[in-house]
Scaffold this motif. Structure first.
Motif: not given
Length: 580
Positions: A254-255, A284-285, A287, A289-291
């Protein structure tokens, strides 16, 4: 309406698979490689089931893959988790007049498949399972396809091992080389691994000759930028050529997907294909993970949940499906109320921010578009595909490599970070190894990753290991009893074992070989007996001759003695006559 004569061999296999799935009982299992036309062959089956009054439901691990079953005529489709929840709550009803089609079963965990099989046994619905073990596998432990292969006889699981997705024969050959043919009982595990890696290396060499694989130099950011340039360059060419399916791009993590999508977005914005005005949303995805997600008109974003849009129709406002988890949509605008999105089929409407918000965090459930993970790409078909590995190939396996290298119709581009490969190759060597790392070494490293097919241990393996352990203990106890009885007889257990070992080569000779040896020995014995009898006859004849010769000499001697005696008698008589 299907033509099975265009590719006669493949068409015959498809027709056989249709008949096998249609005539199967409660459980039917089809093994189909990537691009073999599994969805196409379901069409006549779905029509037949529906004509018989059956309710047909399609399911897969993800919404996007499940929705692809609509092309086969299945109107009700579900992702795996909503399906199991709906069945448990009674919202989804399956009975003896129902057929459940489960696609991409390699991504389904044994736990999920077990729940479905238990429900199938309880409710009596027909289950049709479609998939390929050699593609991307379940994230959870275990291997559902391996379990099915162990319990279902070969005649009950038809196979489609040829593909029609790639237009060229060379393209099909290269894609198939990344797929392991499965375990060969005539080979050891190490031999099988070497064979898989050798096939991957051969496929890489073919791609090198075709110019569709490249080692990308530079640091991570530079590698990502070069892959983004390749993506846009090929996208523009396909657009000019009138391509309908376009180009897709996948990456192992994903990264990597996020980095590639950002790089593509930056270039599109500089080119003016994305608006300059933008808003930034906390996102947020799936999983957790926030961004920070920038949004502008023309942006492509990925959905992380099944999403509906509000549309203005002649009958007022209506809600229509926009897409599912994994689908890409295009941003057409926004307001304080929500985001205007358009899917690939042209459906456009407003999605309220409240519907996009994550229930726990309030962040929008959207991600960067343009790239996807290899697992999400399973089931996708595009004119061209880019298999991007900006952090090297360590995260790849033969399963994901086969998926990534078989999404295309015309061409698959493979781009790998040269620096990551070089680092992996260097650290794999012993300390003090000063040999230079060559290009062939880098491609060998790439093949060793793309050609490995690691085995996922199953719970039944643990049960088998325990049974084997108990059997070994039982055999050890039994042997101790034998040794003790041997000692009581005054014999040596070791001597008996050595004798058995010495005699084992003889005992290992097959019975047929012993029969052949016996025939040869009997034949040789008969020949020796005949030779011995002949020698005896010759010896008897010679003995009789010697005896006869001795008798003849004796008779001659007697005759000579008699003649000599008669001669002496005559001499005496003559002497006596003269004396008178």
């Amino acid at each position: 309406g299907l033509d099975f004569t265009r590719e006669p061999a493949h068409g015959a296999a498809q027709l056989a698979a249709i008949n096998a799935l249609g005539q199967a009982g409660g459980l039917g299992f089809l093994i189909g490689v990537a691009g073999s036309g599994k969805t196409t062959l379901l069409k006549p089956l779905v029509d037949a089931w529906q004509e018989d009054g059956c309710t047909v439901i399609g399911a897969a691990i993800a919404w996007r893959q499940a929705d692809a079953l609509k092309d086969a005529g299945i109107s009700q489709t579900y992702a795996m988790t909503p399906l199991l929840d709906g069945l448990a709550q009674g919202k989804i009803v399956l009975d003896r007049q129902s057929v459940l089609v489960l696609d991409e079963v390699s991504q389904v965990s044994p736990r999920q498949l077990l729940e479905i099989l238990q429900l199938q046994q309880e409710k009596g619905f027909a289950l049709r399972v479609v998939g390929d073990r050699e593609q991307a596998q379940a994230i959870e432990a275990g291997d559902a396809v391996e379990l099915l292969l162990r319990v279902m006889p070969k005649e009950a699981r038809p196979e489609l091992l040829s593909t029609i997705r790639q237009k060229s024969a060379r393209g099909r050959q290269i894609a198939s080389m990344f797929r392991s043919p499965g375990r060969d009982l005539s080979q050891t595990e190490d031999e099988q691994k070497k064979a898989d890696i050798a096939r991957a290396r051969e496929a890489i060499d073919m791609k090198r000759k075709d110019g569709t694989i490249r080692l990308v130099g530079g640091d991570h950011d530079q590698v990502v930028e070069q892959i983004a340039d390749l993506y846009l360059r090929r996208r523009d060419m396909l657009t000019q050529a009138g391509s309908e399916r376009g180009i897709t791009m996948s990456a192992p993590t994903n990264e990597d997907v996020m980095d590639l999508s950002r790089a593509v977005r930056d270039r599109l914005r500089k080119r003016g294909e994305i608006g300059q005005a933008e808003i930034v949303k906390a996102a947020i995805d799936q999983r957790g993970v926030t961004y920070e997600l920038p949004l502008a008109v023309g942006d492509r974003v990925r959905l992380f949940a099944k999403t509906s849009v509000r549309m203005e129709t002649a009958h007022g406002r209506r809600w229509r499906d926009l897409g599912s988890n994994g689908d890409f949509t295009t941003v057409k605008g926004w307001s304080d109320e929500g985001l205007v999105l358009q899917n690939a089929k042209g459906r456009e409407g407003l999605v309220p921010w409240t519907r996009l918000a994550d229930p726990k965090t309030g962040r929008v459930r959207l991600g960067f578009g343009h790239a996807m993970t290899v697992d999400a790409a399973q089931g996708v078909t595009s004119d061209e595909h880019i298999n991007a590995m900006p952090r090297g190939s360590s995260a790849m396996t033969g399963f994901t490599s086969y998926v990534a290298e078989s999404r295309h119709v015309h061409r698959c581009w493979t781009a790998v970070s040269e620096g990551s490969l070089r680092e992996a190759e260097t650290f794999s060597r012993a300390l003090g190894d000063i040999r230079p790392v060559t290009v062939n070494d880098l491609y060998d490293r790439l093949a060793s990753d793309m050609g490995r097919h690691p085995y996922k241990s199953l719970a039944v393996d643990l049960a088998k290991a325990r049974l084997a352990h108990e059997e070994a203990n039982t055999r050890w106890i039994r042997q101790n009893h034998v040794n003790e009885r041997t000692r009581q007889k005054g014999q040596s257990p070791g001597g008996q074992v050595r004798r058995q070992v010495e005699e084992s080569p003889i005992r290992d000779v097959p019975r047929a070989q012993w029969d052949d040896v016996s025939r040869k020995l009997r034949k040789a014995g008969y020949a020796a007996q005949d030779a011995l009898n002949a020698a005896r006859r010759v010896e008897d004849l010679q003995e009789r001759r010697r005896t006869q010769q001795a008798e003849d000499r004796l008779q001659q001697a007697r005759a000579a003695a008699q003649n000599e005696e008669r001669e002496r008698d005559r001499t005496r008589v003559r002497g006596a006559g003269r004396g008178m």
